[in-house]
Scaffold this motif. Structure first.
Motif, PDB file in Angstrom:
ATOM      1  N   ALA A   1      58.279  21.906  47.345  1.00 19.65           N
ATOM      2  CA  ALA A   1      57.376  20.827  47.759  1.00 19.65           C
ATOM      3  C   ALA A   1      57.822  20.238  49.092  1.00 19.65           C
ATOM      4  O   ALA A   1      56.983  19.871  49.921  1.00 19.65           O
ATOM      5  CB  ALA A   1      57.313  19.750  46.688  1.00 19.65           C
ATOM      6  N   GLY A   2      59.116  20.182  49.310  1.00 11.82           N
ATOM      7  CA  GLY A   2      59.631  19.640  50.565  1.00 11.82           C
ATOM      8  C   GLY A   2      59.405  20.564  51.751  1.00 11.82           C
ATOM      9  O   GLY A   2      59.444  20.131  52.901  1.00 11.82           O
TER      10      GLY A   2
ATOM     11  N   LYS B   1      46.372  15.613  40.232  1.00 12.18           N
ATOM     12  CA  LYS B   1      47.120  14.361  40.114  1.00 12.18           C
ATOM     13  C   LYS B   1      46.898  13.757  38.718  1.00 12.18           C
ATOM     14  O   LYS B   1      47.851  13.395  38.035  1.00 12.18           O
ATOM     15  CB  LYS B   1      46.658  13.385  41.197  1.00 12.18           C
ATOM     16  N   GLN B   2      45.633  13.677  38.298  1.00 12.77           N
ATOM     17  CA  GLN B   2      45.318  13.114  36.981  1.00 12.77           C
ATOM     18  C   GLN B   2      45.875  13.984  35.861  1.00 12.77           C
ATOM     19  O   GLN B   2      46.363  13.471  34.853  1.00 12.77           O
ATOM     20  CB  GLN B   2      43.806  12.934  36.811  1.00 12.77           C
TER      21      GLN B   2
ATOM     22  N   SER C   1      52.582  12.189  42.407  1.00 17.52           N
ATOM     23  CA  SER C   1      52.528  11.469  43.694  1.00 17.52           C
ATOM     24  C   SER C   1      52.389  12.427  44.877  1.00 17.52           C
ATOM     25  O   SER C   1      51.833  12.053  45.910  1.00 17.52           O
ATOM     26  CB  SER C   1      53.763  10.585  43.876  1.00 17.52           C
ATOM     27  N   LYS C   2      52.846  13.658  44.721  1.00 19.75           N
ATOM     28  CA  LYS C   2      52.753  14.648  45.803  1.00 19.75           C
ATOM     29  C   LYS C   2      51.414  15.391  45.798  1.00 19.75           C
ATOM     30  O   LYS C   2      50.993  15.919  46.821  1.00 19.75           O
ATOM     31  CB  LYS C   2      53.891  15.664  45.685  1.00 19.75           C
TER      32      LYS C   2
ATOM     33  N   LEU D   1      61.356  16.185  32.286  1.00 20.49           N
ATOM     34  CA  LEU D   1      59.967  16.303  32.736  1.00 20.49           C
ATOM     35  C   LEU D   1      59.270  14.951  32.800  1.00 20.49           C
ATOM     36  O   LEU D   1      58.384  14.760  33.633  1.00 20.49           O
ATOM     37  CB  LEU D   1      59.210  17.297  31.861  1.00 20.49           C
ATOM     38  N   THR D   2      59.686  14.005  31.957  1.00 18.42           N
ATOM     39  CA  THR D   2      59.088  12.666  32.065  1.00 18.42           C
ATOM     40  C   THR D   2      59.481  12.005  33.385  1.00 18.42           C
ATOM     41  O   THR D   2      58.779  11.119  33.862  1.00 18.42           O
ATOM     42  CB  THR D   2      59.473  11.735  30.888  1.00 18.42           C
ATOM     43  N   LYS D   3      60.573  12.442  33.978  1.00 17.26           N
ATOM     44  CA  LYS D   3      60.983  11.933  35.294  1.00 17.26           C
ATOM     45  C   LYS D   3      60.314  12.716  36.430  1.00 17.26           C
ATOM     46  O   LYS D   3      60.006  12.162  37.490  1.00 17.26           O
ATOM     47  CB  LYS D   3      62.504  12.022  35.448  1.00 17.26           C
ATOM     48  N   ALA D   4      60.114  14.016  36.220  1.00 17.31           N
ATOM     49  CA  ALA D   4      59.571  14.881  37.274  1.00 17.31           C
ATOM     50  C   ALA D   4      58.055  14.743  37.434  1.00 17.31           C
ATOM     51  O   ALA D   4      57.536  14.824  38.552  1.00 17.31           O
ATOM     52  CB  ALA D   4      59.937  16.337  36.998  1.00 17.31           C
ATOM     53  N   LEU D   5      57.337  14.560  36.337  1.00 11.87           N
ATOM     54  CA  LEU D   5      55.867  14.542  36.406  1.00 11.87           C
ATOM     55  C   LEU D   5      55.309  13.422  37.291  1.00 11.87           C
ATOM     56  O   LEU D   5      54.371  13.676  38.058  1.00 11.87           O
ATOM     57  CB  LEU D   5      55.269  14.490  34.996  1.00 11.87           C
TER      58      LEU D   5
END
Length: 168
Positions: free
Chosen positions: A93-94, A46-47, A38-39, A29-33
Motif C-alpha cells: 500500500a505504501g 471502504k464500506q 482508510s486507504k 485484523l481488527t487493527k488492520a481493517l
C-alpha cells in the motif's frame, strides 16, 4: 513455539494451539481493517472493510466462546503468517501511488488474510468434530461461512470494477 514442538502431542493440543493462533490473527485484523478502510478509495471497498471489521469483532467473541466451551484459557499465540500478510499489505500500500491500483492491491491483501482464515477455520472445525466437540464446530462454522462470504464479495468487487479501473 513452532508448530511441531514437543508442546503439541495430541489432536487436542493441536486444536487448542490453532485456536490460539487464529485468535491472535483475528485480533490483528481488527487493527488492520480500519487502516485498510482508510486507504481504500472505492466507497464499496471502504464500506466492505468496515463491515468486515464488525464481523471480525464477532469472530473474536466466538473464539472466546469456543475457548470457554472447550475448557481452556483464552489465550493468543503469535501468528507469523498473519503478521506477514499484514506487513506485506502495508508495504504494498505504501508503494502504490495510483489509487485505483491501490484498491486492487488492498483487495488482494484482504483475500490473502481471508484465505488464511478459511484454511484455519476449516481445520479447526474438522478437528473439533474429531474430538467430539460438535458444539465448538458449529460455533466455528458460523465464522467460516462469514469468511467465505467476505472472500466472495471481494472477488465480485475486484472482477466487476476495481480491477477494471486499475487496468485502465
Amino acid at each position: 513455539m513452532g508448530l511441531f514442538t514437543k508442546d503439541i502431542k495430541t489432536m487436542n493440543d493441536l486444536f487448542v494451539h490453532q485456536l490460539q493462533d487464529i485468535y491472535y490473527a483475528e485480533q490483528q485484523l481488527t487493527k488492520a481493517l480500519p487502516k485498510m478502510a482508510s486507504k481504500a478509495t472505492d466507497p464499496q471497498l471502504k464500506q466492505g472493510f468496515l463491515t468486515h471489521l464488525e464481523e471480525t469483532k464477532q469472530h473474536v467473541a466466538r473464539l472466546e466462546e469456543v475457548f470457554k466451551m472447550h475448557g481452556v484459557a483464552v489465550k493468543a499465540v503469535d501468528c507469523p503468517a498473519i503478521d506477514g500478510i499484514i506487513e506485506e499489505a502495508d508495504e504494498t500500500a505504501g508503494e502504490v501511488a495510483d489509487k485505483a491500483v491501490l484498491d486492487a492491491a488492498l483487495i488482494n491483501a484482504a483475500q490473502a488474510a481471508e484465505h488464511y482464515e478459511i484454511v484455519r477455520y476449516g481445520s479447526l472445525i474438522a478437528w473439533a468434530k474429531q474430538l467430539g466437540r460438535n458444539d465448538c464446530a458449529s460455533v466455528l462454522a458460523k465464522t467460516l461461512e462469514e469468511e467465505k462470504a467476505t472472500d466472495k464479495k471481494l472477488t465480485t468487487l475486484a472482477e466487476s470494477k476495481v480491477n477494471l479501473r486499475a487496468a485502465s
